[in-house]
Design a protein around this motif. Structure first.
Motif, PDB file in Angstrom:
ATOM      1  N   ASP A 123       0.849  -1.196   0.000  1.00  8.32           N
ATOM      2  CA  ASP A 123       0.000   0.000   0.000  1.00  8.32           C
ATOM      3  C   ASP A 123       0.884   1.244   0.000  1.00  8.32           C
ATOM      4  OD1 ASP A 123      -2.133   1.823   0.378  1.00  8.32           O
ATOM      5  OD2 ASP A 123      -1.980   1.639   2.559  1.00  8.32           O
ATOM      6  N   PHE A 124       0.997   1.872  -1.169  1.00  6.39           N
ATOM      7  CA  PHE A 124       1.761   3.116  -1.296  1.00  6.39           C
ATOM      8  C   PHE A 124       0.803   4.294  -1.311  1.00  6.39           C
ATOM      9  CE2 PHE A 124       4.784   0.005  -2.768  1.00  6.39           C
ATOM     10  CZ  PHE A 124       5.987   0.489  -2.285  1.00  6.39           C
ATOM     11  N   TYR A 125       1.210   5.379  -0.673  1.00  7.60           N
ATOM     12  CA  TYR A 125       0.332   6.543  -0.576  1.00  7.60           C
ATOM     13  C   TYR A 125       1.134   7.805  -0.272  1.00  7.60           C
ATOM     14  CZ  TYR A 125       0.918   5.834   4.454  1.00  7.60           C
ATOM     15  OH  TYR A 125       1.460   5.679   5.705  1.00  7.60           O
ATOM     16  N   ILE A 126       0.497   8.926  -0.548  1.00  4.66           N
ATOM     17  CA  ILE A 126       1.026  10.229  -0.152  1.00  4.66           C
ATOM     18  C   ILE A 126      -0.128  10.961   0.500  1.00  4.66           C
ATOM     19  CG2 ILE A 126       1.966  12.440  -0.940  1.00  4.66           C
ATOM     20  CD1 ILE A 126       3.337  10.925  -3.218  1.00  4.66           C
ATOM     21  N   GLY A 127       0.041  11.277   1.763  1.00  2.37           N
ATOM     22  CA  GLY A 127      -1.052  11.923   2.500  1.00  2.37           C
ATOM     23  C   GLY A 127      -2.262  11.018   2.540  1.00  2.37           C
ATOM     24  N   SER A 128      -3.393  11.514   2.061  1.00  2.00           N
ATOM     25  CA  SER A 128      -4.617  10.710   2.074  1.00  2.00           C
ATOM     26  C   SER A 128      -4.854   9.994   0.745  1.00  2.00           C
ATOM     27  CB  SER A 128      -5.817  11.597   2.409  1.00  2.00           C
ATOM     28  OG  SER A 128      -5.984  12.563   1.386  1.00  2.00           O
ATOM     29  N   TYR A 129      -3.977  10.216  -0.261  1.00  2.00           N
ATOM     30  CA  TYR A 129      -4.131   9.554  -1.548  1.00  2.00           C
ATOM     31  C   TYR A 129      -3.410   8.211  -1.530  1.00  2.00           C
ATOM     32  CZ  TYR A 129      -3.816   8.267  -6.394  1.00  2.00           C
ATOM     33  OH  TYR A 129      -3.895   7.552  -7.556  1.00  2.00           O
ATOM     34  N   HIS A 130      -4.165   7.130  -1.665  1.00  4.12           N
ATOM     35  CA  HIS A 130      -3.608   5.770  -1.681  1.00  4.12           C
ATOM     36  C   HIS A 130      -3.715   5.183  -3.077  1.00  4.12           C
ATOM     37  CE1 HIS A 130      -3.213   4.673   2.679  1.00  4.12           C
ATOM     38  NE2 HIS A 130      -3.857   5.817   2.748  1.00  4.12           N
ATOM     39  N   TRP A 131      -2.601   4.629  -3.570  1.00  7.52           N
ATOM     40  CA  TRP A 131      -2.641   3.816  -4.776  1.00  7.52           C
ATOM     41  C   TRP A 131      -3.317   2.514  -4.365  1.00  7.52           C
ATOM     42  CZ3 TRP A 131      -1.681   5.013  -9.640  1.00  7.52           C
ATOM     43  CH2 TRP A 131      -1.533   3.985 -10.561  1.00  7.52           C
ATOM     44  N   PRO A 132      -4.118   1.895  -5.198  1.00 12.04           N
ATOM     45  CA  PRO A 132      -4.738   0.624  -4.790  1.00 12.04           C
ATOM     46  C   PRO A 132      -3.670  -0.406  -4.389  1.00 12.04           C
ATOM     47  CG  PRO A 132      -5.757   1.440  -6.793  1.00 12.04           C
ATOM     48  CD  PRO A 132      -4.573   2.324  -6.532  1.00 12.04           C
ATOM     49  N   ALA A 133      -3.937  -1.146  -3.317  1.00 11.62           N
ATOM     50  CA  ALA A 133      -2.990  -2.154  -2.841  1.00 11.62           C
ATOM     51  C   ALA A 133      -2.746  -3.193  -3.942  1.00 11.62           C
ATOM     52  CB  ALA A 133      -3.526  -2.815  -1.581  1.00 11.62           C
ATOM     53  N   PHE A 134      -1.531  -3.737  -3.956  1.00 17.05           N
ATOM     54  CA  PHE A 134      -1.171  -4.707  -4.986  1.00 17.05           C
ATOM     55  C   PHE A 134      -0.232  -5.752  -4.413  1.00 17.05           C
ATOM     56  CE2 PHE A 134       1.527  -0.995  -5.267  1.00 17.05           C
ATOM     57  CZ  PHE A 134       2.807  -1.481  -5.432  1.00 17.05           C
ATOM     58  N   ASN A 135       0.250  -6.669  -5.246  1.00 15.41           N
ATOM     59  CA  ASN A 135       1.081  -7.783  -4.789  1.00 15.41           C
ATOM     60  C   ASN A 135       2.212  -8.047  -5.791  1.00 15.41           C
ATOM     61  OD1 ASN A 135       0.019  -9.457  -6.928  1.00 15.41           O
ATOM     62  ND2 ASN A 135      -1.825  -9.706  -5.697  1.00 15.41           N
ATOM     63  N   VAL A 136       2.999  -9.070  -5.533  1.00 16.14           N
ATOM     64  CA  VAL A 136       4.144  -9.395  -6.389  1.00 16.14           C
ATOM     65  C   VAL A 136       3.693  -9.767  -7.804  1.00 16.14           C
ATOM     66  CG1 VAL A 136       6.072 -11.017  -6.719  1.00 16.14           C
ATOM     67  CG2 VAL A 136       5.631 -10.035  -4.455  1.00 16.14           C
ATOM     68  N   ALA A 137       2.589 -10.506  -7.917  1.00 16.97           N
ATOM     69  CA  ALA A 137       2.089 -10.882  -9.249  1.00 16.97           C
ATOM     70  C   ALA A 137       1.753  -9.636 -10.066  1.00 16.97           C
ATOM     71  CB  ALA A 137       0.854 -11.777  -9.121  1.00 16.97           C
ATOM     72  N   ASP A 138       1.119  -8.660  -9.429  1.00 14.60           N
ATOM     73  CA  ASP A 138       0.771  -7.412 -10.125  1.00 14.60           C
ATOM     74  C   ASP A 138       2.024  -6.672 -10.581  1.00 14.60           C
ATOM     75  OD1 ASP A 138      -1.901  -7.988  -9.495  1.00 14.60           O
ATOM     76  OD2 ASP A 138      -1.853  -6.763  -7.678  1.00 14.60           O
ATOM     77  N   ILE A 139       3.045  -6.662  -9.732  1.00 13.53           N
ATOM     78  CA  ILE A 139       4.312  -6.021 -10.097  1.00 13.53           C
ATOM     79  C   ILE A 139       4.905  -6.710 -11.329  1.00 13.53           C
ATOM     80  CG2 ILE A 139       6.718  -5.638  -9.367  1.00 13.53           C
ATOM     81  CD1 ILE A 139       5.614  -5.424  -6.468  1.00 13.53           C
ATOM     82  N   ALA A 140       4.902  -8.042 -11.326  1.00 15.12           N
ATOM     83  CA  ALA A 140       5.476  -8.796 -12.443  1.00 15.12           C
ATOM     84  C   ALA A 140       4.723  -8.514 -13.740  1.00 15.12           C
ATOM     85  CB  ALA A 140       5.468 -10.289 -12.134  1.00 15.12           C
ATOM     86  N   ILE A 141       3.400  -8.434 -13.671  1.00 13.53           N
ATOM     87  CA  ILE A 141       2.608  -8.134 -14.867  1.00 13.53           C
ATOM     88  C   ILE A 141       2.963  -6.750 -15.399  1.00 13.53           C
ATOM     89  CG2 ILE A 141       0.272  -7.682 -15.711  1.00 13.53           C
ATOM     90  CD1 ILE A 141      -0.644  -9.947 -13.722  1.00 13.53           C
ATOM     91  N   CYS A 142       3.067  -5.767 -14.523  1.00 16.06           N
ATOM     92  CA  CYS A 142       3.404  -4.404 -14.957  1.00 16.06           C
ATOM     93  C   CYS A 142       4.819  -4.331 -15.526  1.00 16.06           C
ATOM     94  CB  CYS A 142       3.248  -3.427 -13.796  1.00 16.06           C
ATOM     95  SG  CYS A 142       1.538  -3.170 -13.305  1.00 16.06           S
ATOM     96  N   ILE A 143       5.769  -4.964 -14.854  1.00 11.22           N
ATOM     97  CA  ILE A 143       7.147  -4.977 -15.357  1.00 11.22           C
ATOM     98  C   ILE A 143       7.208  -5.700 -16.702  1.00 11.22           C
ATOM     99  CG2 ILE A 143       9.462  -5.961 -14.961  1.00 11.22           C
ATOM    100  CD1 ILE A 143       9.060  -5.259 -11.977  1.00 11.22           C
ATOM    101  N   GLY A 144       6.505  -6.820 -16.804  1.00 16.03           N
ATOM    102  CA  GLY A 144       6.472  -7.557 -18.068  1.00 16.03           C
ATOM    103  C   GLY A 144       5.908  -6.724 -19.202  1.00 16.03           C
ATOM    104  N   ALA A 145       4.826  -6.000 -18.930  1.00 20.42           N
ATOM    105  CA  ALA A 145       4.228  -5.139 -19.959  1.00 20.42           C
ATOM    106  C   ALA A 145       5.208  -4.033 -20.364  1.00 20.42           C
ATOM    107  CB  ALA A 145       2.920  -4.547 -19.453  1.00 20.42           C
TER     108      ALA A 145
END
Length: 157
Positions: A123-145
């Motif tokens: 869960d990454f965020y700045i102040g009250s703005y949160h990026w939707p929570a994610f996992n290792v599989a999501d990271i791999a898909i984004c890096i792969g793309a």
């Protein structure tokens, strides 16, 4: 190492890392818990998602989304296999991108089949703005793309 071995090895590593981290989160954190790691920027959380990226179709009252995402995942895996088959043996960048995408797809598929939802915990965020929570599989898909985009750009030159 041929392209199938490379893609399969990368996919295997992604699935193992993804599942080990999700097991640790499920074992060590209560569902919906949050632990601050870097105040104002990063938490470890234990959340689940029945939908897709950014909570798309993430609702308990939708009965068909699990089967829908399982079918979509198998279709994506088929597309990755076809792309891999047509990829040159020398295009290691494209092969690596496809391996990452495949591993991420399988990692989240395992969750959908076993638990009917995907475990997310970063869960990454700045102040009250949160990026939707994610996992290792999501990271791999984004890096792969991203790797596939770079590969396509390099081939155009």
């Amino acid at each position: 190492m041929n392209k199938y071995t490379l893609a399969g090895s990368l996919a295997f590593v992604v699935v193992i890392l993804d599942q080990l981290t999700k097991i640790a989160v499920r074992d060590k954190m209560v569902l919906w818990a949050s632990e601050t790691i870097i105040p104002g920027y990063f938490n470890l959380v234990h959340v689940v998602n029945r939908g897709a990226a950014f909570g798309f179709l993430n609702s308990a009252d939708i009965s068909w989304q699990r089967m829908f995402f399982i079918v979509v995942t198998f279709a994506a895996m088929g597309a990755v296999a076809l792309l891999l088959k047509s990829t040159s043996e020398t295009d290691r960048l494209q092969v690596a991108g496809l391996g990452c995408i495949l591993g991420g797809a399988v990692g989240n598929l395992i969750d959908r089949v076993l638990y009917h939802e995907v475990t997310d915990f970063l869960d990454f965020y700045i102040g009250s703005y949160h990026w939707p929570a994610f996992n290792v599989a999501d990271i791999a898909i984004c890096i792969g793309a991203f790797i596939l985009i770079i590969s396509m750009y390099r081939r155009k030159k």
